[in-house]
Enzyme design. Structure first.
Site, mmCIF file in Angstrom:
data_model
loop_
_atom_site.group_PDB
_atom_site.id
_atom_site.type_symbol
_atom_site.label_atom_id
_atom_site.label_comp_id
_atom_site.label_asym_id
_atom_site.label_seq_id
_atom_site.Cartn_x
_atom_site.Cartn_y
_atom_site.Cartn_z
ATOM 1 N N LYS A 112 0.842 -1.208 0.000
ATOM 2 C CA LYS A 112 0.000 0.000 0.000
ATOM 3 C C LYS A 112 0.871 1.250 0.000
ATOM 4 O O LYS A 112 1.882 1.315 0.724
ATOM 5 C CB LYS A 112 -0.874 -0.034 1.257
ATOM 6 C CG LYS A 112 -1.848 1.127 1.393
ATOM 7 C CD LYS A 112 -2.666 0.960 2.681
ATOM 8 C CE LYS A 112 -3.721 2.009 2.858
ATOM 9 N NZ LYS A 112 -4.490 1.827 4.113
ATOM 10 N N SER A 114 -9.535 1.676 3.545
ATOM 11 C CA SER A 114 -8.753 2.428 2.604
ATOM 12 C C SER A 114 -7.781 1.598 1.768
ATOM 13 O O SER A 114 -7.306 2.068 0.738
ATOM 14 C CB SER A 114 -7.967 3.512 3.345
ATOM 15 O OG SER A 114 -7.061 2.913 4.261
ATOM 16 N N SER A 133 -9.277 -0.826 7.644
ATOM 17 C CA SER A 133 -8.855 -0.680 6.252
ATOM 18 C C SER A 133 -8.230 -1.906 5.618
ATOM 19 O O SER A 133 -7.986 -1.909 4.414
ATOM 20 C CB SER A 133 -7.881 0.481 6.112
ATOM 21 O OG SER A 133 -8.600 1.670 6.084
HETATM 22 N N1 GLN Z 1 -12.577 3.561 7.142
HETATM 23 C C1 GLN Z 1 -11.876 4.014 8.300
HETATM 24 C C2 GLN Z 1 -11.597 5.472 8.210
HETATM 25 O O1 GLN Z 1 -11.982 6.066 7.280
HETATM 26 C C3 GLN Z 1 -10.640 3.196 8.488
HETATM 27 C C4 GLN Z 1 -9.426 3.727 7.862
HETATM 28 C C5 GLN Z 1 -8.226 2.890 8.096
HETATM 29 O O2 GLN Z 1 -8.297 1.838 8.713
HETATM 30 N N2 GLN Z 1 -7.090 3.390 7.634
HETATM 31 O O3 GLN Z 1 -11.010 6.046 9.071
#
Ligand code: GLN
Length: 479
Positions: A74, A149, A173
């Protein structure tokens, strides 16, 4: 084609397969799947060069544990001399100065890093639509999101563009995109894997996680990247994961589920699939217990207060001076800061910086930030207590299947609510995995989450393996 590393390794060692063939195979799939927008950069030349080098090591029996495993990373994790964009415009032209410990450990074991994957800007989002480089598409239905994400990493594994991938999980994420894309996604216990070289979003929540197509690969990669690192003072010195797929003693594990998790807001088909799995475990002789975590209903609220607070502080460093893009048309230095941030950040990142600044400001600190910290402690206590009664907890991974691109993008609260089942494990720090549990009537994957005791990744992996292997309907690529 290369379904698991164990088999691939045998084939590599016996000379049936050459590492170059493996790299070529994944490169060609990356090319074929270009329209999915999963990658922000691909390291074709280096990958081929490394293939040759590692082939020689294999031939002389000096190759590492991951020799020839093709891995995507990532684009919030640093790899020296390669672009590190965090899917943001503000880091458009930024090149990493050093390599993240997790990535370095893969390289040290002779893995091949094939490229950097697309994601939500600074890992903020649940749909991968917040990338400055365009949305990622779900390979099951290209009109739908892959989750976020780490959507690019999930898609890269689901569409067979690499064998495994690293993502990061601050609030789900890794697990939520794994759920949407029908692959395995695991977040280890906070502190198990070094955060050095992981671009900070919310430092007390951030973890590095793994995407894979089978539990052995997942366990192997997790084990390699784990362990104390002097560059991260929150990394912990605990025994290695040392997973083996002997699951004879599995039925000793007591399994819990939280009744409140199966309430309003959960898609009916997901409800049915998860319930059916729990029933099947019961029929297979597992002891199943209903448990209570009364404060977990505040997880999303506490999560968004605390993570935006930490993000507002962490993202203060992008000021046009030290990193990345600097706005041109500014007279004073203050104007330069403002313009660089205005032009460089996308709207979700701005929303979070403002929210975080607000909850930390004098006058509101006690009402929001401090209170959310207390709620975090209460949730942790709930889970400590629950884990005195059971070894593992089963829950849905997400309340819905993959939604349509554009469906929630103008409704941040609806988007945040998609994290309802995943944020808890980041508030508490516990390890958690998402495994494919079936498909719904639209043909879209449904994920199931297993959460374990602190540093007990092994039990999480064992139950996951058992469910994938022995519970009908739990195949890796269901349907
Ligand atoms: N969807 C969550 C957020 O928007 C998780 C993001 C993540 O785990 N980086 O914060």
């Amino acid at each position: 084609m290369f379904s698991n590393y164990k088999k691939l390794r045998e084939n590599l060692e016996s000379g049936n397969v050459w590492i170059k063939e493996v790299v070529d195979y994944y490169l060609s799939n990356i090319e074929k799947g270009k329209h999915l927008n999963a990658f922000l950069s691909v390291f074709k030349e280096e990958a081929l060069e490394r293939a040759e080098l590692i082939q020689q090591k294999l031939n002389s029996n000096t190759a590492g544990k991951l020799a020839g495993m093709v891995i995507a990373v990532k684009d919030v994790l640093s790899l020296k001399n390669k672009p590190l964009t965090c899917a943001s415009k503000i880091l458009e032209n930024f090149t990493a100065l050093y390599t993240a410990t997790s990535v370095q450990r893969l390289i040290d074991e002779d893995a091949i890093i094939i490229g950097k994957t697309n994601c939500d800007e600074f890992a903020m989002g649940s749909s991968n639509e917040n990338s400055a480089y365009g949305a990622v598409k779900n390979p099951y239905d290209e009109t739908r999101v892959p989750g976020g994400s780490s959507g690019g990493s999930a898609v890269s594994v689901a569409a067979d563009m690499c064998m495994t991938a690293l993502g990061t999980d601050t609030g789900g994420s890794v697990r939520q995109p794994a759920s949407f894309c029908g692959v395995i996604g695991m977040k280890p216990t906070y502190g198990r894997v070094s955060r050095y070289g992981l671009t900070a979003f919310a430092s007390s929540f951030d973890t590095v996680g793994v995407f894979a197509n089978n539990i052995n690969d997942c366990a192997l990669v997790l084990d390699v990247i784990s362990g104390k690192d002097e560059m991260d003072s929150t990394s912990v010195d605990v025994p290695a994961i040392n997973y083996n797929d002997d699951i004879n003693d599995i039925k000793k594990l007591k399994i819990g589920y939280v009744k409140e998790n199966f309430a309003e807001g959960l898609d009916k088909e997901i409800y049915d699939v998860i319930n059916e799995k729990i029933d099947k475990l019961r029929q297979n002789g597992f002891e199943i217990k209903e448990i209570h975590t009364p404060h977990s209903k505040y997880s999303v609220q506490a999560y968004y207060i605390l993570t935006t607070a930490e993000a507002s502080s962490n993202l203060a460093r992008y000021d046009g001076v030290r990193y990345g893009v600097r706005a041109k048309e500014s007279v004073t230095i203050e104007e330069m800061y403002i313009n660089s941030r205005t032009e460089g950040f996308g709207s979700e990142v701005k929303r979070r910086i403002m929210l975080g600044t607000y909850v930390l400001s004098a006058g509101y600190y006690d009402a929001y930030y401090k209170k959310a910290q207390k709620v975090r402690r209460l949730i942790k206590n709930d889970f400590r207590k629950a884990f005195e009664e059971v070894d593992l907890i089963i829950s849905p991974a997400a309340p819905s299947d993959a939604f349509k691109i554009g469906e929630k993008v103008d409704d941040p609260l609806a988007m945040y609510l998609n994290d309802i089942y995943t944020t808890t494990a980041n508030l508490t720090g516990n390890p958690a995995i998402c495994i494919p549990a079936g498909r719904d009537s639209k043909g879209l994957p449904i994920g199931l989450q297993i959460t374990g005791k602190d540093f007990d990744e092994v039990s999480v992996l064992k139950l996951a393996d058992f469910m994938i292997r022995y519970l009908p309907g739990s195949s890796q690529f269901p349907g």
